[in-house]
Design a protein around this motif. Structure first.
Motif, PDB file in Angstrom:
ATOM      1  N   THR A   6       0.817  -1.202   0.000  1.00  0.00           N
ATOM      2  CA  THR A   6       0.000   0.000   0.000  1.00  0.00           C
ATOM      3  C   THR A   6       0.849   1.250   0.000  1.00  0.00           C
ATOM      4  N   ALA A   7       0.300   2.283  -0.598  1.00  0.00           N
ATOM      5  CA  ALA A   7       1.015   3.559  -0.673  1.00  0.00           C
ATOM      6  C   ALA A   7       1.183   4.183   0.698  1.00  0.00           C
ATOM      7  N   ALA A  69      -6.937   1.302 -12.197  1.00  0.00           N
ATOM      8  CA  ALA A  69      -6.201   0.586 -13.245  1.00  0.00           C
ATOM      9  C   ALA A  69      -6.168  -0.885 -12.853  1.00  0.00           C
ATOM     10  N   PRO A  70      -5.837  -1.787 -13.793  1.00  0.00           N
ATOM     11  CA  PRO A  70      -5.736  -3.196 -13.421  1.00  0.00           C
ATOM     12  C   PRO A  70      -4.757  -3.407 -12.272  1.00  0.00           C
ATOM     13  N   GLY A  71      -5.228  -4.000 -11.193  1.00  0.00           N
ATOM     14  CA  GLY A  71      -4.373  -4.279 -10.049  1.00  0.00           C
ATOM     15  C   GLY A  71      -4.106  -3.095  -9.151  1.00  0.00           C
ATOM     16  N   VAL A  72      -4.780  -1.943  -9.386  1.00  0.00           N
ATOM     17  CA  VAL A  72      -4.541  -0.736  -8.598  1.00  0.00           C
ATOM     18  C   VAL A  72      -5.876  -0.192  -8.092  1.00  0.00           C
ATOM     19  N   VAL A  73      -5.977  -0.024  -6.770  1.00  0.00           N
ATOM     20  CA  VAL A  73      -7.203   0.463  -6.131  1.00  0.00           C
ATOM     21  C   VAL A  73      -6.865   1.693  -5.296  1.00  0.00           C
ATOM     22  N   GLU A  92      -3.474   1.044  -3.321  1.00  0.00           N
ATOM     23  CA  GLU A  92      -3.155  -0.367  -3.096  1.00  0.00           C
ATOM     24  C   GLU A  92      -2.797  -1.024  -4.433  1.00  0.00           C
ATOM     25  N   VAL A  93      -1.581  -1.602  -4.470  1.00  0.00           N
ATOM     26  CA  VAL A  93      -1.057  -2.177  -5.706  1.00  0.00           C
ATOM     27  C   VAL A  93      -0.879  -3.679  -5.527  1.00  0.00           C
ATOM     28  N   ASP A  94      -1.483  -4.464  -6.401  1.00  0.00           N
ATOM     29  CA  ASP A  94      -1.370  -5.918  -6.348  1.00  0.00           C
ATOM     30  C   ASP A  94      -0.179  -6.353  -7.208  1.00  0.00           C
ATOM     31  N   LEU A  95       0.926  -6.682  -6.568  1.00  0.00           N
ATOM     32  CA  LEU A  95       2.137  -7.056  -7.298  1.00  0.00           C
ATOM     33  C   LEU A  95       2.023  -8.412  -7.971  1.00  0.00           C
ATOM     34  N   ALA A 122       6.041  11.839 -16.458  1.00  0.00           N
ATOM     35  CA  ALA A 122       7.097  11.465 -17.404  1.00  0.00           C
ATOM     36  C   ALA A 122       7.167   9.953 -17.585  1.00  0.00           C
ATOM     37  N   GLN A 123       6.827   9.215 -16.530  1.00  0.00           N
ATOM     38  CA  GLN A 123       6.841   7.748 -16.605  1.00  0.00           C
ATOM     39  C   GLN A 123       5.475   7.177 -16.977  1.00  0.00           C
ATOM     40  N   ARG A 124       4.493   8.071 -17.187  1.00  0.00           N
ATOM     41  CA  ARG A 124       3.111   7.668 -17.474  1.00  0.00           C
ATOM     42  C   ARG A 124       2.606   6.734 -16.375  1.00  0.00           C
ATOM     43  N   ALA A 125       2.920   7.089 -15.146  1.00  0.00           N
ATOM     44  CA  ALA A 125       2.552   6.274 -13.994  1.00  0.00           C
ATOM     45  C   ALA A 125       1.121   6.575 -13.555  1.00  0.00           C
ATOM     46  N   VAL A 126       0.471   5.581 -12.963  1.00  0.00           N
ATOM     47  CA  VAL A 126      -0.864   5.766 -12.422  1.00  0.00           C
ATOM     48  C   VAL A 126      -0.817   6.647 -11.185  1.00  0.00           C
TER      49      VAL A 126
END
Length: 317
Positions: A6-7, A69-73, A92-95, A122-126
């Protein structure tokens, strides 16, 4: 720790996952810049004597979850701390999801400033997390802030920098048994880990050998030896010999020298600083590929001698 990370946990750790605010942002201790990035200096937190709150008071309360996003809440949370109520965002990221990856957000060079949003875009990150404290203000006359983070950085298995001494770290005081070397990271095996990144290395010249105590750090241990590479950037390296392991505002050392080594050969040896602690030769500018800049002072054995504070021996190699 396997699976989800989790973040909230990442942001609370000493994680080199972000960089300080833009260069135009005000360099004031304790005042955040854009995206909340800043030195995080909290003198009140360092000296706080408030009683600890009960576990029930600190229990987080979560808002509704939203899939971004897929796997990201994403969801919000509320809790309480020594300073009162705390409200925050949690990612919350599902690795375990192969479509998800977690990486290090950083500026092009270590001694530089970027907002979290700029690096994430720049990284096009969620999402992006400000996960460290930064040298964006200075108390030493004539010494400019470096913009560098306090903690260690490893990107894709490549070591970029080590952690500054605990006493030179910006931000609130560290909890007992913790260190500025503590991090949360994700390995090539897609497992999240809480770990301690300790720098280990040796500098050798003939029969002389010194322990490497710093890598691209804005502050080095008293009597230690450090190295700067092209990853540092163009900002002056003078800040590395200011302060002590326990007192960030202590005077800058005047007994230093900088050695430039290119492909194993010493190409330049420069003097140290003037009596006021200013960097006489500037010690700034880009470091070419294949070149390592080393700064040295009195010997390691002499570091505990009774020198005045401004002349405490150091080595920066």
């Amino acid at each position: 720790m396997v699976g989800k990370v989790t973040a909230a946990l990442l942001a609370a750790a000493v994680l080199c996952g972000a960089a300080p605010a833009d260069a135009q942002a005000p360099s004031v201790p304790g005042v955040p810049g854009v995206d909340g990035a800043g030195s995080g200096e909290r003198p009140d937190a360092r000296a706080s004597s408030a009683p600890p709150r009960s576990a029930a008071d600190r229990a987080p309360r979560y808002g509704p979850a939203a899939r971004v996003a897929p796997g990201v809440v994403f969801r919000t949370f509320e809790t309480s701390g020594l300073g009162g109520p705390v409200r925050g965002d949690l990612l919350e990221v599902d690795l375990r999801d192969p479509r998800v990856s977690v990486g290090l957000l950083r500026p092009p060079v270590i001694a530089a400033r970027r907002t979290v949003s700029a690096m994430a875009n720049a990284q096009r990150a969620v999402g992006g997390i400000n996960g460290d404290f930064f040298n964006i203000s200075e108390t030493h006359a004539g010494v400019v802030p470096t913009g560098s983070s306090s903690g260690p950085e490893v990107d894709g298995g490549r070591p970029l920098k080590g952690a500054v001494p605990d006493g030179q770290r910006f931000g609130p005081a560290l909890p007992p048994t913790t260190s500025a070397e503590d991090v949360i990271g994700v390995g090539a095996d897609r497992r999240a880990r809480v770990a301690r990144l300790h720098l280990s290395g040796t500098i050798r010249s003939g029969e002389v050998s010194l322990a490497l105590r710093g890598l691209n750090q804005y502050a080095l241990p008293v009597g230690g030896a450090g190295a700067f590479t092209g990853a540092w950037g163009t900002v002056s390296r003078q800040r590395a010999v200011c302060g002590t392991d326990t007192v960030r505002g202590a005077p800058c050392s005047t007994e230093t020298a900088e050695v430039t080594v290119r492909r194993g050969v010493v190409t330049e040896v420069a003097g140290g600083a003037d009596p006021a602690g200013h960097d006489g030769a500037g010690r700034r500018g880009p470091i070419p590929p294949g070149t390592t800049v080393r700064r040295s002072a009195a010997s390691e054995a002499a570091r505990d001698a009774p020198y005045p504070a401004a002349r405490r021996p150091r080595q920066v190699a």
